[in-house]
Design a protein around this motif. Structure first.
Motif, PDB file in Angstrom:
ATOM      1  N   UNK A  76       0.814  -1.208   0.000  1.00 23.70           N
ATOM      2  CA  UNK A  76       0.000   0.000   0.000  1.00 23.70           C
ATOM      3  C   UNK A  76       0.851   1.263   0.000  1.00 23.70           C
ATOM      4  N   UNK A  77       1.992   1.228   0.669  1.00 20.78           N
ATOM      5  CA  UNK A  77       2.888   2.382   0.670  1.00 20.78           C
ATOM      6  C   UNK A  77       3.453   2.670  -0.700  1.00 20.78           C
ATOM      7  N   UNK A  78       3.830   1.645  -1.425  1.00 22.01           N
ATOM      8  CA  UNK A  78       4.357   1.836  -2.774  1.00 22.01           C
ATOM      9  C   UNK A  78       3.260   2.316  -3.714  1.00 22.01           C
ATOM     10  N   UNK A  79       2.054   1.798  -3.551  1.00 19.67           N
ATOM     11  CA  UNK A  79       0.944   2.245  -4.384  1.00 19.67           C
ATOM     12  C   UNK A  79       0.681   3.739  -4.201  1.00 19.67           C
ATOM     13  N   UNK A  80       0.576   4.163  -2.960  1.00 20.59           N
ATOM     14  CA  UNK A  80       0.300   5.575  -2.671  1.00 20.59           C
ATOM     15  C   UNK A  80       1.481   6.447  -3.091  1.00 20.59           C
ATOM     16  N   UNK A  81       2.690   6.014  -2.796  1.00 28.51           N
ATOM     17  CA  UNK A  81       3.853   6.826  -3.146  1.00 28.51           C
ATOM     18  C   UNK A  81       4.034   6.951  -4.652  1.00 28.51           C
ATOM     19  N   UNK A  82       3.660   5.936  -5.403  1.00 29.94           N
ATOM     20  CA  UNK A  82       3.741   6.026  -6.863  1.00 29.94           C
ATOM     21  C   UNK A  82       2.767   7.080  -7.381  1.00 29.94           C
ATOM     22  N   UNK A  83       1.561   7.076  -6.867  1.00 30.83           N
ATOM     23  CA  UNK A  83       0.591   8.101  -7.267  1.00 30.83           C
ATOM     24  C   UNK A  83       1.070   9.493  -6.870  1.00 30.83           C
ATOM     25  N   UNK A  84       1.596   9.628  -5.675  1.00 33.43           N
ATOM     26  CA  UNK A  84       2.081  10.925  -5.221  1.00 33.43           C
ATOM     27  C   UNK A  84       3.291  11.386  -6.029  1.00 33.43           C
ATOM     28  N   UNK A  85       4.165  10.463  -6.386  1.00 37.75           N
ATOM     29  CA  UNK A  85       5.330  10.822  -7.183  1.00 37.75           C
ATOM     30  C   UNK A  85       4.917  11.344  -8.546  1.00 37.75           C
ATOM     31  N   UNK A  86       3.901  10.758  -9.127  1.00 34.80           N
ATOM     32  CA  UNK A  86       3.477  11.180 -10.462  1.00 34.80           C
ATOM     33  C   UNK A  86       2.652  12.464 -10.443  1.00 34.80           C
ATOM     34  N   UNK A  87       2.072  12.815  -9.306  1.00 36.54           N
ATOM     35  CA  UNK A  87       1.214  14.000  -9.247  1.00 36.54           C
ATOM     36  C   UNK A  87       1.852  15.115  -8.420  1.00 36.54           C
ATOM     37  N   UNK A  88       2.222  14.822  -7.185  1.00 36.92           N
ATOM     38  CA  UNK A  88       2.649  15.857  -6.256  1.00 36.92           C
ATOM     39  C   UNK A  88       4.045  16.394  -6.572  1.00 36.92           C
ATOM     40  N   UNK A  89       4.982  15.540  -6.883  1.00 39.98           N
ATOM     41  CA  UNK A  89       6.362  15.984  -7.138  1.00 39.98           C
ATOM     42  C   UNK A  89       6.423  16.959  -8.313  1.00 39.98           C
ATOM     43  N   UNK A  90       5.830  16.660  -9.477  1.00 40.85           N
ATOM     44  CA  UNK A  90       5.889  17.649 -10.561  1.00 40.85           C
ATOM     45  C   UNK A  90       5.196  18.967 -10.212  1.00 40.85           C
ATOM     46  N   UNK A  91       4.070  18.895  -9.513  1.00 50.15           N
ATOM     47  CA  UNK A  91       3.340  20.122  -9.156  1.00 50.15           C
ATOM     48  C   UNK A  91       4.161  20.972  -8.187  1.00 50.15           C
ATOM     49  N   UNK A  92       4.721  20.349  -7.162  1.00 49.94           N
ATOM     50  CA  UNK A  92       5.533  21.092  -6.202  1.00 49.94           C
ATOM     51  C   UNK A  92       6.808  21.636  -6.833  1.00 49.94           C
ATOM     52  N   UNK A  93       7.435  20.860  -7.697  1.00 51.52           N
ATOM     53  CA  UNK A  93       8.657  21.322  -8.360  1.00 51.52           C
ATOM     54  C   UNK A  93       8.351  22.494  -9.279  1.00 51.52           C
ATOM     55  N   UNK A  94       7.245  22.419  -9.979  1.00 50.25           N
ATOM     56  CA  UNK A  94       6.846  23.532 -10.844  1.00 50.25           C
ATOM     57  C   UNK A  94       6.548  24.773 -10.004  1.00 50.25           C
ATOM     58  N   UNK A  95       5.809  24.601  -8.920  1.00 51.92           N
ATOM     59  CA  UNK A  95       5.456  25.737  -8.073  1.00 51.92           C
ATOM     60  C   UNK A  95       6.694  26.382  -7.446  1.00 51.92           C
ATOM     61  N   UNK A  96       7.681  25.579  -7.112  1.00 51.43           N
ATOM     62  CA  UNK A  96       8.884  26.105  -6.478  1.00 51.43           C
ATOM     63  C   UNK A  96       9.829  26.776  -7.469  1.00 51.43           C
ATOM     64  N   UNK A  97       9.776  26.395  -8.736  1.00 56.65           N
ATOM     65  CA  UNK A  97      10.787  26.865  -9.695  1.00 56.65           C
ATOM     66  C   UNK A  97      10.256  27.610 -10.906  1.00 56.65           C
ATOM     67  N   UNK A  98       8.963  27.888 -10.993  1.00 55.38           N
ATOM     68  CA  UNK A  98       8.460  28.496 -12.225  1.00 55.38           C
ATOM     69  C   UNK A  98       8.980  29.920 -12.411  1.00 55.38           C
ATOM     70  N   UNK A  99       9.204  30.655 -11.334  1.00 58.85           N
ATOM     71  CA  UNK A  99       9.733  32.019 -11.469  1.00 58.85           C
ATOM     72  C   UNK A  99      11.166  32.021 -11.964  1.00 58.85           C
ATOM     73  N   UNK A 100      11.930  31.057 -11.532  1.00 54.88           N
ATOM     74  CA  UNK A 100      13.329  30.982 -11.942  1.00 54.88           C
ATOM     75  C   UNK A 100      13.435  30.683 -13.440  1.00 54.88           C
ATOM     76  N   UNK A 101      12.516  29.910 -13.959  1.00 55.02           N
ATOM     77  CA  UNK A 101      12.572  29.488 -15.364  1.00 55.02           C
ATOM     78  C   UNK A 101      11.739  30.349 -16.293  1.00 55.02           C
ATOM     79  N   UNK A 102      10.931  31.243 -15.751  1.00 56.14           N
ATOM     80  CA  UNK A 102      10.125  32.085 -16.643  1.00 56.14           C
ATOM     81  C   UNK A 102      10.986  33.204 -17.206  1.00 56.14           C
TER      82      UNK A 102
END
Length: 110
Positions: A76-102
């Motif tokens: 169950x941990x791998x299932x949830x972490x896989x979903x979070x990796x595919x959704x949360x990591x890109x969103x948080x990385x984009x939110x943290x770095x979009x100003x630097x790359x714009x």
């Protein structure tokens, strides 16, 4: 503790590979937003396959009376972490770095 270490290793590895892929695409000249989307689409299959392989491996120790709790938490941990990796990591990385790359808009004077 063994389950947490195994989960942390898989989550961190997948997240680092995803962020590295985003950085490589952005360094090659791709728009940052497009790089995030492209990285998620490109790395989704390997991330899901890694999660499925780990869940399948944990499935075989479900019968063991000592390690069955570890197996359930891993599955169950791998299932949830896989979903979070595919959704949360890109969103948080984009939110943290979009100003630097714009880039500044053309034709706008200060």
């Amino acid at each position: 503790m063994i389950g947490m270490i195994a989960l942390a290793g898989i989550i961190v590895r997948n997240s680092i590979l995803l962020v590295d892929f985003i950085n490589e695409q952005a360094a090659a000249g791709m728009d940052f937003q497009e790089a995030v989307i492209q990285a998620g689409a490109t790395r989704a299959k390997p991330i899901v396959l890694t999660g499925l392989a780990a869940m399948l491996g944990a499935f075989f120790i479900l019968d063991d009376p000592i390690f069955s709790g570890l197996a359930v938490s891993l599955i169950f941990g791998i299932f949830v972490s896989t979903l979070l990796t595919l959704v949360v990591i890109p969103v948080l990385y984009y939110a943290a770095n979009y100003r630097k790359h714009s880039s500044p808009k053309a034709g706008v004077s200060s």
